[in-house]
Design a protein around this motif. Structure first.
Motif, PDB file in Angstrom:
ATOM      1  N   LEU A 124     -14.864   0.925  27.177  1.00 40.40           N
ATOM      2  CA  LEU A 124     -15.873   0.139  27.886  1.00 40.40           C
ATOM      3  C   LEU A 124     -15.784  -1.298  27.408  1.00 40.40           C
ATOM      4  O   LEU A 124     -15.624  -1.555  26.216  1.00 40.40           O
ATOM      5  N   GLU A 125     -15.884  -2.221  28.350  1.00 39.28           N
ATOM      6  CA  GLU A 125     -16.061  -3.624  28.026  1.00 39.28           C
ATOM      7  C   GLU A 125     -17.480  -3.972  28.447  1.00 39.28           C
ATOM      8  O   GLU A 125     -17.813  -3.851  29.624  1.00 39.28           O
ATOM      9  N   ILE A 126     -18.304  -4.346  27.479  1.00 38.32           N
ATOM     10  CA  ILE A 126     -19.700  -4.653  27.774  1.00 38.32           C
ATOM     11  C   ILE A 126     -20.033  -6.036  27.229  1.00 38.32           C
ATOM     12  O   ILE A 126     -19.264  -6.607  26.443  1.00 38.32           O
ATOM     13  N   GLN A 127     -21.174  -6.554  27.654  1.00 39.14           N
ATOM     14  CA  GLN A 127     -21.682  -7.810  27.115  1.00 39.14           C
ATOM     15  C   GLN A 127     -22.956  -7.516  26.350  1.00 39.14           C
ATOM     16  O   GLN A 127     -23.822  -6.787  26.842  1.00 39.14           O
ATOM     17  N   ILE A 128     -23.048  -8.047  25.148  1.00 44.36           N
ATOM     18  CA  ILE A 128     -24.256  -7.929  24.349  1.00 44.36           C
ATOM     19  C   ILE A 128     -24.620  -9.336  23.897  1.00 44.36           C
ATOM     20  O   ILE A 128     -23.844  -9.977  23.179  1.00 44.36           O
ATOM     21  N   ALA A 129     -25.758  -9.805  24.342  1.00 48.58           N
ATOM     22  CA  ALA A 129     -26.256 -11.137  23.958  1.00 48.58           C
ATOM     23  C   ALA A 129     -25.179 -12.211  24.122  1.00 48.58           C
ATOM     24  O   ALA A 129     -24.976 -13.040  23.242  1.00 48.58           O
ATOM     25  N   GLY A 130     -24.465 -12.172  25.246  1.00 48.31           N
ATOM     26  CA  GLY A 130     -23.465 -13.186  25.544  1.00 48.31           C
ATOM     27  C   GLY A 130     -22.109 -12.989  24.891  1.00 48.31           C
ATOM     28  O   GLY A 130     -21.201 -13.790  25.093  1.00 48.31           O
ATOM     29  N   LYS A 131     -21.943 -11.929  24.111  1.00 44.77           N
ATOM     30  CA  LYS A 131     -20.654 -11.643  23.463  1.00 44.77           C
ATOM     31  C   LYS A 131     -19.912 -10.566  24.251  1.00 44.77           C
ATOM     32  O   LYS A 131     -20.519  -9.594  24.715  1.00 44.77           O
ATOM     33  N   ASN A 132     -18.604 -10.732  24.377  1.00 46.58           N
ATOM     34  CA  ASN A 132     -17.761  -9.708  24.989  1.00 46.58           C
ATOM     35  C   ASN A 132     -17.412  -8.674  23.932  1.00 46.58           C
ATOM     36  O   ASN A 132     -16.879  -9.024  22.880  1.00 46.58           O
ATOM     37  N   VAL A 133     -17.722  -7.397  24.246  1.00 46.52           N
ATOM     38  CA  VAL A 133     -17.552  -6.321  23.269  1.00 46.52           C
ATOM     39  C   VAL A 133     -16.695  -5.212  23.880  1.00 46.52           C
ATOM     40  O   VAL A 133     -16.991  -4.725  24.970  1.00 46.52           O
ATOM     41  N   LEU A 134     -15.645  -4.826  23.159  1.00 48.67           N
ATOM     42  CA  LEU A 134     -14.796  -3.708  23.564  1.00 48.67           C
ATOM     43  C   LEU A 134     -15.186  -2.487  22.752  1.00 48.67           C
ATOM     44  O   LEU A 134     -15.226  -2.545  21.516  1.00 48.67           O
ATOM     45  N   LEU A 135     -15.478  -1.396  23.449  1.00 43.52           N
ATOM     46  CA  LEU A 135     -15.778  -0.114  22.811  1.00 43.52           C
ATOM     47  C   LEU A 135     -14.604   0.825  23.074  1.00 43.52           C
ATOM     48  O   LEU A 135     -14.237   1.059  24.221  1.00 43.52           O
ATOM     49  N   THR A 136     -14.031   1.370  22.022  1.00 39.72           N
ATOM     50  CA  THR A 136     -12.902   2.290  22.139  1.00 39.72           C
ATOM     51  C   THR A 136     -12.913   3.213  20.930  1.00 39.72           C
ATOM     52  O   THR A 136     -13.451   2.858  19.887  1.00 39.72           O
ATOM     53  N   HIS A 137     -12.336   4.388  21.066  1.00 38.39           N
ATOM     54  CA  HIS A 137     -12.266   5.265  19.893  1.00 38.39           C
ATOM     55  C   HIS A 137     -11.259   4.725  18.875  1.00 38.39           C
ATOM     56  O   HIS A 137     -11.447   4.863  17.677  1.00 38.39           O
ATOM     57  N   GLY A 138     -10.197   4.118  19.379  1.00 28.84           N
ATOM     58  CA  GLY A 138      -9.241   3.473  18.490  1.00 28.84           C
ATOM     59  C   GLY A 138      -7.900   4.172  18.355  1.00 28.84           C
ATOM     60  O   GLY A 138      -6.924   3.554  17.932  1.00 28.84           O
ATOM     61  N   HIS A 139      -7.825   5.447  18.716  1.00 30.40           N
ATOM     62  CA  HIS A 139      -6.576   6.179  18.488  1.00 30.40           C
ATOM     63  C   HIS A 139      -5.414   5.656  19.327  1.00 30.40           C
ATOM     64  O   HIS A 139      -4.262   5.820  18.940  1.00 30.40           O
ATOM     65  N   TYR A 140      -5.689   4.991  20.449  1.00 28.09           N
ATOM     66  CA  TYR A 140      -4.610   4.408  21.258  1.00 28.09           C
ATOM     67  C   TYR A 140      -4.037   3.140  20.620  1.00 28.09           C
ATOM     68  O   TYR A 140      -3.033   2.616  21.072  1.00 28.09           O
ATOM     69  N   TYR A 141      -4.709   2.646  19.603  1.00 34.73           N
ATOM     70  CA  TYR A 141      -4.291   1.397  18.952  1.00 34.73           C
ATOM     71  C   TYR A 141      -3.830   1.610  17.511  1.00 34.73           C
ATOM     72  O   TYR A 141      -3.770   0.661  16.746  1.00 34.73           O
ATOM     73  N   TYR A 142      -3.541   2.839  17.146  1.00 32.53           N
ATOM     74  CA  TYR A 142      -2.951   3.162  15.837  1.00 32.53           C
ATOM     75  C   TYR A 142      -3.798   2.662  14.665  1.00 32.53           C
ATOM     76  O   TYR A 142      -3.283   2.211  13.654  1.00 32.53           O
ATOM     77  N   VAL A 143      -5.141   2.765  14.819  1.00 31.75           N
ATOM     78  CA  VAL A 143      -6.042   2.232  13.786  1.00 31.75           C
ATOM     79  C   VAL A 143      -5.919   2.974  12.455  1.00 31.75           C
ATOM     80  O   VAL A 143      -6.341   2.446  11.427  1.00 31.75           O
ATOM     81  N   SER A 144      -5.332   4.153  12.454  1.00 29.18           N
ATOM     82  CA  SER A 144      -5.130   4.870  11.191  1.00 29.18           C
ATOM     83  C   SER A 144      -4.034   4.216  10.346  1.00 29.18           C
ATOM     84  O   SER A 144      -3.994   4.389   9.136  1.00 29.18           O
ATOM     85  N   LEU A 145      -3.149   3.463  11.005  1.00 29.66           N
ATOM     86  CA  LEU A 145      -2.081   2.762  10.280  1.00 29.66           C
ATOM     87  C   LEU A 145      -2.554   1.408   9.779  1.00 29.66           C
ATOM     88  O   LEU A 145      -2.448   1.094   8.609  1.00 29.66           O
ATOM     89  N   ASP A 146      -3.030   0.566  10.711  1.00 30.08           N
ATOM     90  CA  ASP A 146      -3.594  -0.734  10.362  1.00 30.08           C
ATOM     91  C   ASP A 146      -4.396  -1.249  11.552  1.00 30.08           C
ATOM     92  O   ASP A 146      -4.438  -0.607  12.603  1.00 30.08           O
ATOM     93  N   LEU A 147      -5.009  -2.402  11.393  1.00 33.58           N
ATOM     94  CA  LEU A 147      -5.905  -2.923  12.435  1.00 33.58           C
ATOM     95  C   LEU A 147      -5.252  -4.020  13.278  1.00 33.58           C
ATOM     96  O   LEU A 147      -5.907  -4.612  14.130  1.00 33.58           O
ATOM     97  N   GLN A 148      -3.972  -4.296  13.059  1.00 33.75           N
ATOM     98  CA  GLN A 148      -3.321  -5.386  13.774  1.00 33.75           C
ATOM     99  C   GLN A 148      -3.266  -5.168  15.287  1.00 33.75           C
ATOM    100  O   GLN A 148      -3.543  -6.078  16.052  1.00 33.75           O
ATOM    101  N   THR A 149      -2.900  -3.973  15.728  1.00 30.35           N
ATOM    102  CA  THR A 149      -2.765  -3.715  17.162  1.00 30.35           C
ATOM    103  C   THR A 149      -4.110  -3.867  17.866  1.00 30.35           C
ATOM    104  O   THR A 149      -4.198  -4.531  18.902  1.00 30.35           O
ATOM    105  N   ILE A 150      -5.162  -3.279  17.316  1.00 28.04           N
ATOM    106  CA  ILE A 150      -6.470  -3.361  17.967  1.00 28.04           C
ATOM    107  C   ILE A 150      -7.023  -4.790  17.900  1.00 28.04           C
ATOM    108  O   ILE A 150      -7.658  -5.270  18.832  1.00 28.04           O
ATOM    109  N   ARG A 151      -6.735  -5.479  16.821  1.00 28.09           N
ATOM    110  CA  ARG A 151      -7.163  -6.877  16.683  1.00 28.09           C
ATOM    111  C   ARG A 151      -6.490  -7.741  17.748  1.00 28.09           C
ATOM    112  O   ARG A 151      -7.140  -8.516  18.445  1.00 28.09           O
ATOM    113  N   GLN A 152      -5.164  -7.604  17.893  1.00 32.79           N
ATOM    114  CA  GLN A 152      -4.421  -8.390  18.882  1.00 32.79           C
ATOM    115  C   GLN A 152      -4.854  -8.054  20.302  1.00 32.79           C
ATOM    116  O   GLN A 152      -4.977  -8.942  21.152  1.00 32.79           O
TER     117      GLN A 152
END
Length: 160
Positions: free
Chosen positions: A68-96
């Motif tokens: 989900l891409e939502i807006q909270i108080a004018g900020k763009n926020v991405l909600l995801t579980h994270g497994h598609y971005y290899y977050v168990s390895l590092d946070l670079q992919t999800i950050r980029q």
């Protein structure tokens, strides 16, 4: 002031989530970042305000959108579980990915380890697991996000 409860990875154990809600009192919204394992309807009824949910890698039959891409108080926020971005390895992919999509905040779960990483370009948030923690101290965690009336965001890691 707006207060939002951020949780992830309940894995069919909702006792700590009920406890966190009781401890926090009223919250304006709740974000669940996946691995509900069929408890979507129950979680959706826990608070009177909006509940945002995305499915995790164990939510095989979920009809919810993958992200989900939502807006909270004018900020763009991405909600995801994270497994598609290899977050168990590092946070670079999800950050980029978050930066490429123009997000101010990316919230994810999956690792069962909490993260509050506030940078100039982007903020990365993982509440850890409220049911099955994997970090050193073994505490079941969640995050309270507060937005002040002037639009300032703060994130506080809490445990049950």
């Amino acid at each position: 002031m707006q207060r939002i409860l951020i949780v992830s990875d309940t894995h069919k154990r909702l006792g700590n989530l009920y406890e966190a809600l009781e401890k926090e009192g009223s919250v304006d919204a709740m974000i669940h970042l996946g691995d509900l394992e069929g408890d979507e309807d129950i979680v959706n009824e826990m608070i009177p305000g909006p509940v945002y949910m995305v499915p995790g890698n164990n939510d095989y039959y979920s009809q919810a959108p993958r992200e989900l891409e939502i807006q909270i108080a004018g900020k763009n926020v991405l909600l995801t579980h994270g497994h598609y971005y290899y977050v168990s390895l590092d946070l670079q992919t999800i950050r980029q990915e978050g930066i490429a999509r123009g997000m101010d905040i990316v919230m994810f779960g999956h690792t069962h380890r909490p993260v509050i990483q506030v940078e100039d370009e982007i903020t990365l948030i993982n509440p850890g697991s409220i049911s099955y923690p994997r970090q050193q101290d073994g505490k079941c965690t969640y995050i309270i996000m507060e937005i002040s009336d002037s639009g300032e965001f703060t994130f506080e890691l809490k445990s049950v």
